[in-house]
Scaffold this active site. Structure first.
Site, mmCIF file in Angstrom:
data_model
loop_
_atom_site.group_PDB
_atom_site.id
_atom_site.type_symbol
_atom_site.label_atom_id
_atom_site.label_comp_id
_atom_site.label_asym_id
_atom_site.label_seq_id
_atom_site.Cartn_x
_atom_site.Cartn_y
_atom_site.Cartn_z
ATOM 1 N N ASP A 67 0.966 -1.363 0.188
ATOM 2 C CA ASP A 67 -0.300 0.320 -0.015
ATOM 3 C C ASP A 67 0.338 1.485 -0.039
ATOM 4 O O ASP A 67 1.965 1.092 0.106
ATOM 5 C CB ASP A 67 -0.994 0.166 1.337
ATOM 6 N N ASN A 136 -7.697 -2.349 14.465
ATOM 7 C CA ASN A 136 -8.797 -3.367 13.853
ATOM 8 C C ASN A 136 -8.784 -4.353 13.178
ATOM 9 O O ASN A 136 -10.079 -4.333 12.646
ATOM 10 C CB ASN A 136 -9.239 -2.010 13.058
ATOM 11 N N HIS A 138 -7.394 -4.415 10.548
ATOM 12 C CA HIS A 138 -6.556 -4.564 8.951
ATOM 13 C C HIS A 138 -5.907 -5.189 8.717
ATOM 14 O O HIS A 138 -4.397 -5.621 9.416
ATOM 15 C CB HIS A 138 -7.131 -3.249 8.202
ATOM 16 N N GLU A 143 -9.165 -1.689 5.292
ATOM 17 C CA GLU A 143 -10.169 -1.926 6.489
ATOM 18 C C GLU A 143 -11.415 -2.869 6.462
ATOM 19 O O GLU A 143 -11.669 -3.210 5.518
ATOM 20 C CB GLU A 143 -10.633 -0.659 6.848
HETATM 21 P P1 PGA Z 1 2.245 -1.485 12.257
HETATM 22 O O1 PGA Z 1 1.278 -2.221 11.605
HETATM 23 O O2 PGA Z 1 3.171 -2.707 12.074
HETATM 24 O O3 PGA Z 1 2.701 -0.399 12.437
HETATM 25 O O4 PGA Z 1 1.348 -1.924 13.597
HETATM 26 C C1 PGA Z 1 0.868 -2.709 11.215
HETATM 27 C C2 PGA Z 1 -0.719 -2.346 10.516
HETATM 28 O O5 PGA Z 1 -1.666 -1.634 10.587
HETATM 29 O O6 PGA Z 1 -0.728 -3.537 9.428
#
Ligand code: PGA
Length: 246
Positions: A67, A136, A138, A143
């Site tokens: 992404d 959450n 995702h 999302e």
């Molecule tokens: P993070 O993000 O590794 O910074 O916790 C993971 C994500 O949001 O997929």
């Protein structure tokens, strides 16, 4: 979906780096899909170390990122282009012609999404997809509510995601939208490795592993995947019930 629980962040990073290195040793022209965020930094550090000690070459591999924020030019310090260059692509022998990150500043974002999806197809699909997980649930920037049949597209970020990522941006304002590889594209990867570390991921991990397969918990889709593995440290696994891990 198998879950490997290891004591801590370093052990999780080492375990995933070993799987990626093994895939490349077996098939140097592997197609990898890679995440950003805090969680994979330890994995990248280890892969870079393996490369520096002469044990691992990435020269034949193809890389796709999951992404990118919409509207950020590739040289923006909070862009995933810069993150990947600083933490991985700029430190290994990757062939720049085979490194793909969605262009968040493309004048026609829809066309960029189509181009990206086509590039994945042309590369023969993804062999190994490495994912983090949001609080959450995702995966990528898919999302809660992201359709399981979705492809690379422009998405609106949830308020909770923007809040978590706000510190990377001036005035604590994260972009509202992003380009993300879709759920179906992720699920078509031949192998999926999901990393999670820390108690702030425990709820999302438990919902993905123990709850229903549901678009409201994107990571739960991985339960339908024939070859998905979770690499969890003990904190991230702390909400899982007994008997579901091993
Ligand atoms: P993070 O993000 O590794 O910074 O916790 C993971 C994500 O949001 O997929």
């Amino acid at each position: 979906m198998r879950a490997h629980v290891v004591p801590d962040y370093e052990a999780m990073s080492a375990a995933v780096a070993d799987v990626v290195a093994q895939s490349l040793a077996e098939e140097p022209s592997s197609v990898l899909m890679l995440p950003t965020g805090t969680t994979p930094l330890g994995m990248y550090r280890r892969l870079v170390e393996m490369h520096r000690s002469g044990d691992l070459s990435f020269a034949g591999a193809t890389f796709f990122n999951l992404d990118e924020y919409l509207g950020l030019p590739p040289d923006h310090p909070a862009s995933y282009h810069v993150y990947m260059k600083e933490n991985f692509y700029g430190l290994i022998d990757a062939d720049p012609a085979r490194v793909f990150v969605p262009d968040g500043a493309a004048p026609d974002p829809e066309a960029e999404c189509e181009r990206y999806e086509s590039a994945i197809k042309e590369a023969g699909g993804i062999d190994v997809c490495v994912l983090g997980i949001g609080r959450n649930g995702h995966i990528g920037f898919n999302e809660p509510g992201a359709p399981f049949d979705s492809r690379t597209r422009v998405v609106r970020l949830s308020e909770s995601t923007r809040k978590v990522n706000a510190a990377d941006f001036e005035a604590d304002r994260a972009p509202e939208c992003a380009i993300t590889v879709g759920m179906a594209t992720i699920c078509e990867s031949r192998e999926v490795l999901l990393l999670a570390s820390g108690t702030n991921k425990a709820g999302a991990v438990a919902a993905a592993v123990e709850g229903e397969v549901s678009e409201s918990v994107p990571a739960s889709m991985l339960k339908t995947h024939p070859n998905a593995r979770l690499f969890l440290d003990e904190d991230a696994a702390s909400d899982l019930g007994q008997g579901v891990v091993g």
